[in-house]
Design an enzyme around this catalytic site. Structure first.
Site, mmCIF file in Angstrom:
data_model
loop_
_atom_site.group_PDB
_atom_site.id
_atom_site.type_symbol
_atom_site.label_atom_id
_atom_site.label_comp_id
_atom_site.label_asym_id
_atom_site.label_seq_id
_atom_site.Cartn_x
_atom_site.Cartn_y
_atom_site.Cartn_z
ATOM 1 N N PHE A 15 54.568 30.343 49.332
ATOM 2 C CA PHE A 15 54.409 31.486 50.251
ATOM 3 C C PHE A 15 53.655 32.640 49.585
ATOM 4 O O PHE A 15 52.845 33.317 50.224
ATOM 5 C CB PHE A 15 55.776 32.037 50.693
ATOM 6 C CG PHE A 15 56.691 31.085 51.411
ATOM 7 C CD1 PHE A 15 56.262 29.836 51.844
ATOM 8 C CD2 PHE A 15 58.017 31.451 51.673
ATOM 9 C CE1 PHE A 15 57.125 28.962 52.503
ATOM 10 C CE2 PHE A 15 58.889 30.594 52.333
ATOM 11 C CZ PHE A 15 58.448 29.351 52.737
ATOM 12 N N TYR A 152 72.867 29.085 46.730
ATOM 13 C CA TYR A 152 71.536 29.430 47.260
ATOM 14 C C TYR A 152 71.692 30.207 48.565
ATOM 15 O O TYR A 152 71.110 31.287 48.730
ATOM 16 C CB TYR A 152 70.690 28.175 47.470
ATOM 17 C CG TYR A 152 69.333 28.512 48.083
ATOM 18 C CD1 TYR A 152 68.385 29.220 47.349
ATOM 19 C CD2 TYR A 152 69.029 28.169 49.400
ATOM 20 C CE1 TYR A 152 67.156 29.564 47.911
ATOM 21 C CE2 TYR A 152 67.805 28.513 49.961
ATOM 22 C CZ TYR A 152 66.883 29.208 49.217
ATOM 23 O OH TYR A 152 65.673 29.560 49.782
ATOM 24 N N LYS A 156 70.713 34.209 49.551
ATOM 25 C CA LYS A 156 69.829 34.603 50.657
ATOM 26 C C LYS A 156 70.572 35.496 51.662
ATOM 27 O O LYS A 156 69.971 36.357 52.302
ATOM 28 C CB LYS A 156 69.233 33.360 51.326
ATOM 29 C CG LYS A 156 68.225 32.641 50.432
ATOM 30 C CD LYS A 156 67.095 33.565 49.989
ATOM 31 C CE LYS A 156 66.026 32.867 49.186
ATOM 32 N NZ LYS A 156 64.916 33.745 48.782
ATOM 33 N N PRO A 182 62.751 31.961 56.825
ATOM 34 C CA PRO A 182 62.125 30.692 57.199
ATOM 35 C C PRO A 182 63.088 29.528 57.024
ATOM 36 O O PRO A 182 63.964 29.548 56.162
ATOM 37 C CB PRO A 182 60.961 30.550 56.200
ATOM 38 C CG PRO A 182 60.928 31.815 55.396
ATOM 39 C CD PRO A 182 62.290 32.427 55.511
ATOM 40 N N GLY A 183 62.872 28.508 57.829
ATOM 41 C CA GLY A 183 63.547 27.226 57.608
ATOM 42 C C GLY A 183 62.669 26.370 56.710
ATOM 43 O O GLY A 183 61.793 26.877 55.993
ATOM 44 N N GLU A 188 56.294 24.073 46.733
ATOM 45 C CA GLU A 188 56.887 23.490 45.516
ATOM 46 C C GLU A 188 58.416 23.615 45.530
ATOM 47 O O GLU A 188 59.096 23.212 44.583
ATOM 48 C CB GLU A 188 56.321 24.179 44.262
ATOM 49 C CG GLU A 188 54.846 23.915 44.053
ATOM 50 C CD GLU A 188 54.286 24.589 42.802
ATOM 51 O OE1 GLU A 188 55.071 25.176 42.030
ATOM 52 O OE2 GLU A 188 53.069 24.535 42.628
HETATM 53 P P1 NDP Z 1 57.609 27.747 45.526
HETATM 54 O O1 NDP Z 1 58.454 27.019 44.540
HETATM 55 O O2 NDP Z 1 56.363 27.085 46.018
HETATM 56 O O3 NDP Z 1 57.232 29.190 44.947
HETATM 57 C C1 NDP Z 1 58.202 29.985 44.337
HETATM 58 C C2 NDP Z 1 57.551 31.120 43.600
HETATM 59 O O4 NDP Z 1 58.572 31.918 42.987
HETATM 60 C C3 NDP Z 1 56.607 30.642 42.502
HETATM 61 O O5 NDP Z 1 55.442 31.411 42.533
HETATM 62 C C4 NDP Z 1 57.398 30.921 41.229
HETATM 63 O O6 NDP Z 1 56.487 31.258 40.183
HETATM 64 C C5 NDP Z 1 58.206 32.148 41.631
HETATM 65 N N1 NDP Z 1 59.363 32.352 40.775
HETATM 66 C C6 NDP Z 1 60.449 31.564 40.617
HETATM 67 N N2 NDP Z 1 61.280 32.095 39.709
HETATM 68 C C7 NDP Z 1 60.722 33.261 39.278
HETATM 69 C C8 NDP Z 1 61.075 34.254 38.344
HETATM 70 N N3 NDP Z 1 62.212 34.181 37.636
HETATM 71 N N4 NDP Z 1 60.253 35.311 38.164
HETATM 72 C C9 NDP Z 1 59.101 35.393 38.869
HETATM 73 N N5 NDP Z 1 58.689 34.482 39.766
HETATM 74 C C10 NDP Z 1 59.493 33.428 39.957
HETATM 75 O O7 NDP Z 1 58.577 28.060 46.747
HETATM 76 P P2 NDP Z 1 58.321 28.827 48.140
HETATM 77 O O8 NDP Z 1 56.989 29.426 48.209
HETATM 78 O O9 NDP Z 1 58.754 27.905 49.204
HETATM 79 O O10 NDP Z 1 59.445 29.951 48.007
HETATM 80 C C11 NDP Z 1 59.165 31.332 48.101
HETATM 81 C C12 NDP Z 1 60.413 32.025 48.611
HETATM 82 O O11 NDP Z 1 60.713 31.536 49.901
HETATM 83 C C13 NDP Z 1 61.671 31.790 47.773
HETATM 84 O O12 NDP Z 1 62.396 32.986 47.710
HETATM 85 C C14 NDP Z 1 62.437 30.739 48.570
HETATM 86 O O13 NDP Z 1 63.824 30.811 48.342
HETATM 87 C C15 NDP Z 1 62.078 31.150 49.970
HETATM 88 N N6 NDP Z 1 62.198 30.142 51.015
HETATM 89 C C16 NDP Z 1 61.589 28.925 50.904
HETATM 90 C C17 NDP Z 1 61.708 27.993 51.937
HETATM 91 C C18 NDP Z 1 61.127 26.631 51.850
HETATM 92 O O14 NDP Z 1 61.632 25.733 52.553
HETATM 93 N N7 NDP Z 1 60.057 26.414 51.077
HETATM 94 C C19 NDP Z 1 62.409 28.336 53.168
HETATM 95 C C20 NDP Z 1 63.027 29.640 53.163
HETATM 96 C C21 NDP Z 1 62.890 30.498 52.139
HETATM 97 P P3 NDP Z 1 56.633 30.874 38.658
HETATM 98 O O15 NDP Z 1 57.333 29.553 38.595
HETATM 99 O O16 NDP Z 1 55.210 30.841 38.179
HETATM 100 O O17 NDP Z 1 57.401 32.005 38.080
HETATM 101 C C1 8X3 Z 2 64.892 27.043 52.081
HETATM 102 C C2 8X3 Z 2 65.299 26.325 53.312
HETATM 103 O O1 8X3 Z 2 67.050 24.764 54.315
HETATM 104 O O2 8X3 Z 2 66.300 24.289 52.048
HETATM 105 O O3 8X3 Z 2 65.433 28.313 52.042
HETATM 106 O O4 8X3 Z 2 67.757 26.161 52.466
HETATM 107 S S1 8X3 Z 2 66.656 25.347 52.999
#
Ligand code: NDP
Ligand code: 8X3
Length: 254
Positions: A15, A152, A156, A182-183, A188
């Site tokens: 994202f 987790y 959230k 988001p769902g 990654e």
């Molecule tokens: P990704 O794993 O693709 O991206 C996660 C990002 O968070 C990476 O850029 C990673 O960068 C960064 N990150 C993780 N830990 C740290 C840290 N300690 N310090 C700084 N940066 C950090 O996942 P998403 O893009 O899917 O997730 C983004 C957000 O959306 C998260 O908060 C996730 O919980 C939330 N989310 C995701 C959903 C999904 O289904 N994908 C649904 C709902 C919410 P790096 O490793 O380089 O530090």
């Molecule tokens: C990420 C969506 O359903 O894996 O927040 O918790 S879920």
């Protein structure tokens, strides 16, 4: 949206990277942060023609580092208009009695404390300028429990409620706070949750059309382009292929 300064955490993937691409136009200035520097460098190069990009290797769990990153911003990047609190992760899907407490610590430190620290150090400037917008990335897991979601989902839920409480503190200012829930979205995220097990990660999305990182970036675009008097509080979105289940009921064998 033009001429804005936008600070994005977790911009190295998913994202965060999609939001960086979405905001990279119209003379916007981007501050892209994450722990991994290589993807940030690549993104900086990719977006160089469209936006001024400042990258900072940053672990949001490190309070001093977050404060240092905000305080040490170059003059041109100091007046942050939009903070996207996106960095976060899920680790494991075990039931609470089997989960790794180190994973719990990492989720709490990243998803809760990281959001607290970034908000705390960016917010004073926004309040002083009487403008700004904080976008917090929560999750459907904030409001809807599922087996293995334990900590987790709890982190959230914090993000959702913290967002609402910020609005109370900021009432009377022109600083907006929005929370996106988001769902299932294919990024990654599942690879991280399952600690590099690509097969298990792919299984999460198999046979579905999940949300994409670009869908979330579009949501951020819509929220941030509302007129200044409109505050979108909370926005939940899911893939058409996802919905809620019925209550689970345990029945004893007779
Ligand atoms: P990704 O794993 O693709 O991206 C996660 C990002 O968070 C990476 O850029 C990673 O960068 C960064 N990150 C993780 N830990 C740290 C840290 N300690 N310090 C700084 N940066 C950090 O996942 P998403 O893009 O899917 O997730 C983004 C957000 O959306 C998260 O908060 C996730 O919980 C939330 N989310 C995701 C959903 C999904 O289904 N994908 C649904 C709902 C919410 P790096 O490793 O380089 O530090
Ligand atoms: C990420 C969506 O359903 O894996 O927040 O918790 S879920």
């Amino acid at each position: 949206m033009s001429g804005k300064t936008i600070f994005i955490t977790g911009a190295s993937a998913g994202f965060g990277a999609a939001c960086a691409r979405m905001f990279a136009s119209g003379g916007n200035r981007l501050i892209l942060t994450a722990r991994r520097i290589d993807p940030l460098l690549k993104l900086q190069e990719e977006l160089a023609a469209d936006a001024e990009v400042h990258i900072i290797p940053l672990d949001v769990r490190d309070r001093e580092a977050v404060q240092g990153a905000v305080d040490g911003l170059p003059e041109r990047f100091r007046s942050i208009d939009i903070l996207v609190n996106n960095a976060g992760l899920a680790l494991g899907l075990e039931p609470a009695h089997q989960a790794d407490p180190d994973d719990w610590d990492t989720m709490v430190d990243t998803n809760i404390k990281g959001v607290m620290y970034c908000t705390r150090f960016v917010l004073p400037g926004m309040v002083a300028r009487n403008r700004g917008h904080i976008i917090n990335i929560s999750s459907t897991a904030s409001d809807w429990p599922y087996p293995g979601g334990n900590v987790y989902g709890g982190t959230k839920a914090f993000v959702t409620q913290f967002s609402r409480n910020l609005r109370c503190d900021l009432l009377g200012t022109r600083v907006r706070v929005s929370c996106i829930q988001p769902g299932m979205a294919e990024t990654e995220f599942s690879k991280v949750r399952f600690k590099g097990n690509e097969e298990k990660a792919a299984g999460v999305y198999q046979g579905t059309e999940p949300l994409t990182a670009e869908d979330i970036a579009e949501t951020v675009r819509w929220i941030t382009s509302q007129p200044p008097h409109v505050n979108v509080n909370t926005l939940e979105l899911m893939s058409i292929d996802q919905a809620w289940g019925p209550f689970a009921i345990h029945r004893e064998q007779k």
